[in-house]
Design an enzyme around this catalytic site. Structure first.
Site, PDB file in Angstrom:
ATOM      1  N   ILE A  14     -26.548 -18.696  29.312  1.00 40.25           N
ATOM      2  CA  ILE A  14     -26.401 -19.139  30.708  1.00 40.25           C
ATOM      3  C   ILE A  14     -26.002 -17.970  31.609  1.00 40.25           C
ATOM      4  O   ILE A  14     -26.535 -17.801  32.714  1.00 40.25           O
ATOM      5  CB  ILE A  14     -25.354 -20.282  30.809  1.00 40.25           C
ATOM      6  N   PHE A  35     -20.291  -9.214  23.265  1.00 36.71           N
ATOM      7  CA  PHE A  35     -21.390  -9.488  22.324  1.00 36.71           C
ATOM      8  C   PHE A  35     -20.957 -10.334  21.119  1.00 36.71           C
ATOM      9  O   PHE A  35     -21.558 -10.253  20.054  1.00 36.71           O
ATOM     10  CB  PHE A  35     -22.073  -8.179  21.868  1.00 36.71           C
ATOM     11  N   GLY A  38     -23.568 -12.963  22.366  1.00 38.34           N
ATOM     12  CA  GLY A  38     -24.630 -12.581  23.307  1.00 38.34           C
ATOM     13  C   GLY A  38     -25.384 -11.352  22.820  1.00 38.34           C
ATOM     14  O   GLY A  38     -25.033 -10.755  21.798  1.00 38.34           O
ATOM     15  N   ALA A  82     -17.573 -16.470  29.518  1.00 42.44           N
ATOM     16  CA  ALA A  82     -17.285 -15.982  28.168  1.00 42.44           C
ATOM     17  C   ALA A  82     -16.367 -16.967  27.469  1.00 42.44           C
ATOM     18  O   ALA A  82     -15.394 -17.437  28.052  1.00 42.44           O
ATOM     19  CB  ALA A  82     -16.614 -14.611  28.251  1.00 42.44           C
ATOM     20  N   ALA A  83     -16.699 -17.284  26.235  1.00 41.23           N
ATOM     21  CA  ALA A  83     -15.915 -18.276  25.498  1.00 41.23           C
ATOM     22  C   ALA A  83     -16.285 -18.222  24.024  1.00 41.23           C
ATOM     23  O   ALA A  83     -17.344 -17.712  23.650  1.00 41.23           O
ATOM     24  CB  ALA A  83     -16.213 -19.676  26.039  1.00 41.23           C
ATOM     25  N   TYR A 151     -12.238 -26.420  20.277  1.00 43.94           N
ATOM     26  CA  TYR A 151     -13.116 -26.060  21.405  1.00 43.94           C
ATOM     27  C   TYR A 151     -12.909 -27.045  22.550  1.00 43.94           C
ATOM     28  O   TYR A 151     -12.644 -26.661  23.694  1.00 43.94           O
ATOM     29  CB  TYR A 151     -14.581 -26.074  20.933  1.00 43.94           C
ATOM     30  N   ARG A 277     -24.851 -37.324  10.568  1.00 44.28           N
ATOM     31  CA  ARG A 277     -23.745 -36.394  10.331  1.00 44.28           C
ATOM     32  C   ARG A 277     -22.435 -37.000  10.814  1.00 44.28           C
ATOM     33  O   ARG A 277     -22.390 -37.582  11.903  1.00 44.28           O
ATOM     34  CB  ARG A 277     -23.992 -35.067  11.061  1.00 44.28           C
TER      35      ARG A 277
HETATM   36  N1  LIG Z   1     -25.116 -24.128  26.319  1.00 42.18           N
HETATM   37  C1  LIG Z   1     -24.557 -25.319  26.531  1.00 42.18           C
HETATM   38  O1  LIG Z   1     -25.193 -26.368  26.317  1.00 42.18           O
HETATM   39  C2  LIG Z   1     -23.145 -25.412  27.051  1.00 42.18           C
HETATM   40  C3  LIG Z   1     -22.594 -26.690  27.228  1.00 42.18           C
HETATM   41  C4  LIG Z   1     -21.289 -26.795  27.695  1.00 42.18           C
HETATM   42  C5  LIG Z   1     -20.571 -25.656  27.999  1.00 42.18           C
HETATM   43  N2  LIG Z   1     -21.122 -24.428  27.815  1.00 42.18           N
HETATM   44  C6  LIG Z   1     -20.292 -23.264  28.153  1.00 42.18           C
HETATM   45  O2  LIG Z   1     -21.037 -22.361  28.952  1.00 42.18           O
HETATM   46  C7  LIG Z   1     -20.611 -21.026  28.692  1.00 42.18           C
HETATM   47  C8  LIG Z   1     -21.823 -20.170  28.335  1.00 42.18           C
HETATM   48  O3  LIG Z   1     -22.391 -20.697  27.144  1.00 42.18           O
HETATM   49  P1  LIG Z   1     -23.787 -20.211  26.546  1.00 42.18           P
HETATM   50  O4  LIG Z   1     -24.495 -21.404  26.057  1.00 42.18           O
HETATM   51  O5  LIG Z   1     -24.440 -19.300  27.502  1.00 42.18           O
HETATM   52  O6  LIG Z   1     -23.276 -19.413  25.262  1.00 42.18           O
HETATM   53  P2  LIG Z   1     -23.558 -17.912  24.810  1.00 42.18           P
HETATM   54  O7  LIG Z   1     -22.937 -17.759  23.463  1.00 42.18           O
HETATM   55  O8  LIG Z   1     -24.997 -17.584  24.917  1.00 42.18           O
HETATM   56  O9  LIG Z   1     -22.754 -17.083  25.897  1.00 42.18           O
HETATM   57  C9  LIG Z   1     -21.373 -16.804  25.796  1.00 42.18           C
HETATM   58  C10 LIG Z   1     -21.206 -15.319  26.054  1.00 42.18           C
HETATM   59  O10 LIG Z   1     -19.808 -14.990  26.075  1.00 42.18           O
HETATM   60  C11 LIG Z   1     -19.607 -13.781  25.330  1.00 42.18           C
HETATM   61  N3  LIG Z   1     -18.222 -13.769  24.850  1.00 42.18           N
HETATM   62  C12 LIG Z   1     -17.657 -14.581  23.917  1.00 42.18           C
HETATM   63  N4  LIG Z   1     -16.359 -14.264  23.758  1.00 42.18           N
HETATM   64  C13 LIG Z   1     -16.103 -13.231  24.616  1.00 42.18           C
HETATM   65  C14 LIG Z   1     -14.951 -12.468  24.910  1.00 42.18           C
HETATM   66  N5  LIG Z   1     -13.789 -12.706  24.292  1.00 42.18           N
HETATM   67  N6  LIG Z   1     -15.040 -11.494  25.842  1.00 42.18           N
HETATM   68  C15 LIG Z   1     -16.226 -11.227  26.482  1.00 42.18           C
HETATM   69  N7  LIG Z   1     -17.353 -11.915  26.226  1.00 42.18           N
HETATM   70  C16 LIG Z   1     -17.297 -12.903  25.310  1.00 42.18           C
HETATM   71  C17 LIG Z   1     -20.638 -13.859  24.228  1.00 42.18           C
HETATM   72  O11 LIG Z   1     -20.907 -12.607  23.634  1.00 42.18           O
HETATM   73  C18 LIG Z   1     -21.828 -14.460  24.946  1.00 42.18           C
HETATM   74  O12 LIG Z   1     -22.639 -13.443  25.518  1.00 42.18           O
HETATM   75  C19 LIG Z   1     -19.574 -21.113  27.590  1.00 42.18           C
HETATM   76  O13 LIG Z   1     -18.296 -21.092  28.183  1.00 42.18           O
HETATM   77  C20 LIG Z   1     -19.852 -22.446  26.953  1.00 42.18           C
HETATM   78  O14 LIG Z   1     -18.702 -22.990  26.340  1.00 42.18           O
HETATM   79  C21 LIG Z   1     -22.392 -24.276  27.339  1.00 42.18           C
END
Ligand SMILES: NC(=O)c1ccc[n+]([C@@H]2O[C@H](COP(=O)([O-])OP(=O)(O)OC[C@H]3O[C@@H](n4cnc5c(N)ncnc54)[C@H](O)[C@@H]3O)[C@@H](O)[C@H]2O)c1
Length: 315
Positions: A14, A35, A38, A82-83, A151, A277
């Site tokens: 995202i 990363f 990501g 980031a998460a 989470y 599941r």
């Molecule tokens: N994809 C979904 O359906 C969804 C649904 C609900 C919430 N979210 C939230 O949206 C956000 C983005 O999710 P996404 O799907 O793009 O996931 P993603 O894993 O593709 O992106 C998360 C990015 O955060 C980076 N990251 C993780 N820990 C870090 C840290 N400590 N410092 C710096 N960077 C860090 C990762 O390397 C990654 O690039 C997240 O917070 C996620 O919880 C996503």
């Protein structure tokens, strides 16, 4: 007016779409990512953009926001994406999850407010509602929910802290899909896994009867919700505060999804059903009236979003 925005998680699914759109709209982006989940290649379209600067850092680095503000005094909006994104990983690493998905947000939100930044936008999640049976799910239901994982608990603590503080905004995303979602990750969403099966010419695998339903939103619509939340959407009503669900408000069954993806990928229509599941939520659908009142509307139809995702994955 040109704004300078911090996008953490900008190498993720995202975050990379958000950074690209902000740059396309003429804003400057400071990207941070470590990363953990990501990839550099997700930033291919903008990593050399003149208004983009990247820091390979963890958001857990103490004083990170103050340091960035010192180097970039024009920094005005924080998008905290980031998460720790994996639910199973959060179960194995509850302390790290609490640190990254709650404590850092609390501290960064306080710092952003003290610095007078115009907004702090946090990525919340439908996981904050636990096993909610009242549908569609309204924002306030999270307050008496029992989250099922570290989470979900940490995301809820963050959005609840934001709501009580009266500053900043938490967007609670339901199921997001689109290009750059990582199908090779064991944690990736059902759509990217189905697309992967389809392109490999394999049968779709469904756990349970396939009647489970989810609220699927295409990633460019998520970016629109970010523009609204940050007040960059040009409607002049300024940034949002509080908690907002982000979804379509409609549920789609997993069986329907499998059928559309199989058609788009010319894969077999047969489905391999596996036992349900444990812990799988049967239905999930957002009440989106709150964000809709601020002008949000999903623009990309489900089939169109799937077609774009399949096209991207097939390249
Ligand atoms: N994809 C979904 O359906 C969804 C649904 C609900 C919430 N979210 C939230 O949206 C956000 C983005 O999710 P996404 O799907 O793009 O996931 P993603 O894993 O593709 O992106 C998360 C990015 O955060 C980076 N990251 C993780 N820990 C870090 C840290 N400590 N410092 C710096 N960077 C860090 C990762 O390397 C990654 O690039 C997240 O917070 C996620 O919880 C996503």
């Amino acid at each position: 007016m040109k704004k300078t925005c911090l996008v953490t998680g900008c190498a993720g699914f995202i975050g990379s779409h958000l950074a690209q759109t902000l740059l396309d709209e003429g804003h400057a982006v400071i990207g941070v990512d470590n990363f953990a989940s990501g990839y550099v290649h997700n930033m291919e379209g903008f990593k050399d953009h003149a208004d983009f600067i990247f820091y390979e850092k963890s958001i857990t680095e103490p004083g990170l926001l103050a340091q960035l503000k010192k180097e970039h005094s024009e920094l005005d909006i924080v998008f905290q994406l980031a998460a720790v994104v994996s639910v199973p990983y959060s179960v194995e690493h509850p302390e790290l999850t609490m640190q990254v998905n709650f404590e850092v947000n609390r501290d960064m939100l306080d710092a952003a407010r003290e610095m007078g930044l115009s907004n702090f936008v946090f990525a919340g999640s439908a996981a904050e509602y636990g096993e909610e049976e009242r549908l569609p799910v309204k924002e306030e239901y999270a307050d008496d929910a029992e989250q099922l994982s570290p989470y979900g608990v940490a995301k809820y603590k963050s959005s609840s802290y934001i709501e009580k503080s009266g500053y900043g905004c938490a967007l609670r995303f339901f199921n997001i899909f689109g290009p750059r979602q990582d199908p090779t990750s064991q944690y990736s969403g059902v759509i990217s896994r189905f697309v992967d099966f389809g392109l490999a010419g394999k049968n779709m695998v469904i756990f349970g009867d396939g009647e489970q339903s989810r609220d699927f939103l295409y990633v460019s619509d998520v970016v629109i919700s970010y523009l609204i939340a940050s007040g960059l959407d040009r409607d002049g009503r300024g940034p949002l505060t509080g908690v907002y669900n982000v979804g379509t408000g409609k549920g789609r069954s997993i069986r329907e999804l499998a059928s559309v993806v199989a058609k788009l990928t010319s894969a077999p229509q047969e489905i391999d059903f596996r036992p349900e599941r444990a812990g799988d939520i049967k239905h999930s659908r957002a009440d989106v009236s709150k964000i809709s009142a601020r002008g949000f509307k999903a623009e990309i139809a489900f089939d169109e979003g799937l077609a774009r995702t399949v096209e991207w994955a097939g390249k």
